[in-house]
Design an enzyme around this catalytic site. Structure first.
Site: not given
Ligand code: NAD
Length: 260
Positions: A95, A122, A151, A155, A162
Site C-alpha cells: 500500500g 496506491p 492529503h 504525507k 492515486t
Molecule cells: P506513517 O509515516 O505513519 O507510517 C510509516 C511507517 O513505516 C512508520 O511507522 C515508519 O517507521 C515505518 N517505516 C519506514 N521505513 C521503514 C523500514 N525500512 N522498515 C520498517 N518500517 C519502516 O505513514 P502512513 O500515513 O501510515 O503511510 C504509509 C504509506 O502508505 C505511505 O506511502 C502512504 O502514501 C501510503 N498510503 C497508502 C494508502 C493506500 O490505500 N494504498 C492509503 C494511505 C496511505
C-alpha cells in the site's frame, strides 16, 4: 484455525500499518503473525498482546512462517521488503506509495520470477477505485482534464500514487494540447503526469481526497472522492490479503480484484 492466512504487517507502528493490524486482528480468516517497523521496536501491538514489533522482516518471516506481508512503509524500503518476502515464499500486498515507474517494473520482474505474488495498490478505498475507473471511462469525451489531490501534511510523496495512476489511466485516452500560457511562479500549473496536470495540496485536517476535473467547451464535470477516515482503506486491504495467493505475478491496482 489451521486455514487462517498468516499476515505480517510492515510499517506496523505507522498510521496505516496500525489500522491494518487492527483490521487483520478483527477478521476471523486472518491471523496477525508478525509486526515489523523501524520505530516502536519491542512494543506490543494493541489488541494482539502476543505480537510485538520487530525490526527484521526476514527474521520475522522465518520465525512466523508468514503467508503474506502487507507493506505500509515508504517507497525506499518497498523493494527490499518484497525481495525478503519472495525469498521466504510469502506473497506481498503493497500500500506504500512513491515508487518510480522503473521501481514498479522491478517489482513486476520480481513477481514474474515466481515464488511470490505481488499486488501494488496506491489506493485501497473502493470509492477511489471507482473514481479512477469512472474517470477512465469518461476521459475520451472531454478535451482537457486536471487532477487536484489533497492529503494530510505528513504525507511524504507528491503527487499521490492515486493521482499518478489516475493520470496514467486517463492520459492514455485524453491528450490535452499545449496552452498559450506563462507560468510566472514555478509550479503554478502543477506537475505533469502522462500529459495531465496534477496539483498536490498538503494541509493538516485532510486525510486523502482527489478531484478529477474534466473540461469541454461550455461545461465542466468533476469527479471527487474523499477518504475521511483510514478505515476506508481496510476492506480493500483485507480483500487483497485474501486474494493475493490466487493472483500469480504482478497486479497493479485494486480494480483488478473487483468486478467493475
Ligand atoms: P506513517 O509515516 O505513519 O507510517 C510509516 C511507517 O513505516 C512508520 O511507522 C515508519 O517507521 C515505518 N517505516 C519506514 N521505513 C521503514 C523500514 N525500512 N522498515 C520498517 N518500517 C519502516 O505513514 P502512513 O500515513 O501510515 O503511510 C504509509 C504509506 O502508505 C505511505 O506511502 C502512504 O502514501 C501510503 N498510503 C497508502 C494508502 C493506500 O490505500 N494504498 C492509503 C494511505 C496511505
Amino acid at each position: 484455525m489451521g486455514t487462517e492466512i498468516k499476515v505480517i504487517v510492515v510499517g506496523a507502528a505507522g498510521k496505516m500499518g496500525s489500522a491494518v493490524c487492527r483490521a487483520i486482528i478483527s477478521d476471523e480468516d486472518l491471523q496477525l503473525a508478525g509486526a515489523v517497523d523501524k520505530t516502536g521496536v519491542g512494543a506490543l501491538v494493541p489488541e494482539a498482546p502476543q505480537v510485538s514489533i520487530q525490526s527484521d522482516l526476514a527474521k520475522t518471516l522465518d520465525e512466523t512462517g508468514g503467508d503474506v506481508i502487507v507493506d505500509f512503509t515508504r517507497a525506499d524500503s518497498i523493494l527490499a521488503n518484497a525481495a525478503a518476502a519472495a525469498e521466504a515464499g510469502a506473497h506481498v500486498v503493497i500500500g506504500a506509495t512513491g515508487l518510480s515507474a522503473g521501481e514498479i517494473d522491478q517489482l513486476a520482474a520480481l513477481a514474474a520470477a515466481g515464488g511470490s505474488n505481488i499486488l501494488l495498490a496506491p489506493n485501497f478505498a473502493i470509492g477511489a477505485v471507482i473514481m479512477m475507473k469512472v474517470s477512465e471511462r469518461i476521459a475520451p469525451y472531454f478535451s482537457r482534464a486536471e487532477i487536484v489531490e489533497y492529503h494530510h501534511d505528513q504525507k511524504h510523496d507528491a503527487p499521490s500514487g492515486t493521482a499518478i495512476l489516475t493520470a496514467e489511466m486517463i492520459g492514455r485516452l485524453l491528450v490535452p494540447g499545449p496552452l498559450d500560457e506563462v507560468e510566472k511562479y514555478p509550479g503554478a500549473r502543477g506537475g505533469t503526469v502522462s500529459g495531465i496536470p496534477v496539483h498536490s495540496v498538503r494541509l493538516p485536517g485532510l486525510v486523502a481526497h482527489q478531484e478529477v476535473i474534466f473540461g469541454q467547451t461550455g461545461q465542466i464535470l468533476t469527479i471527487r472522492h474523499d477518504s475521511i477516515d483510514r478505515s476506508s482503506f481496510m476492506p480493500g486491504v483485507v480483500l487483497a490479503v485474501k486474494e493475493i495467493g490466487a493472483r500469480p505475478g504482478f497486479t497493479y491496482g485494486l480494480d483488478k480484484l473487483l468486478d467493475l
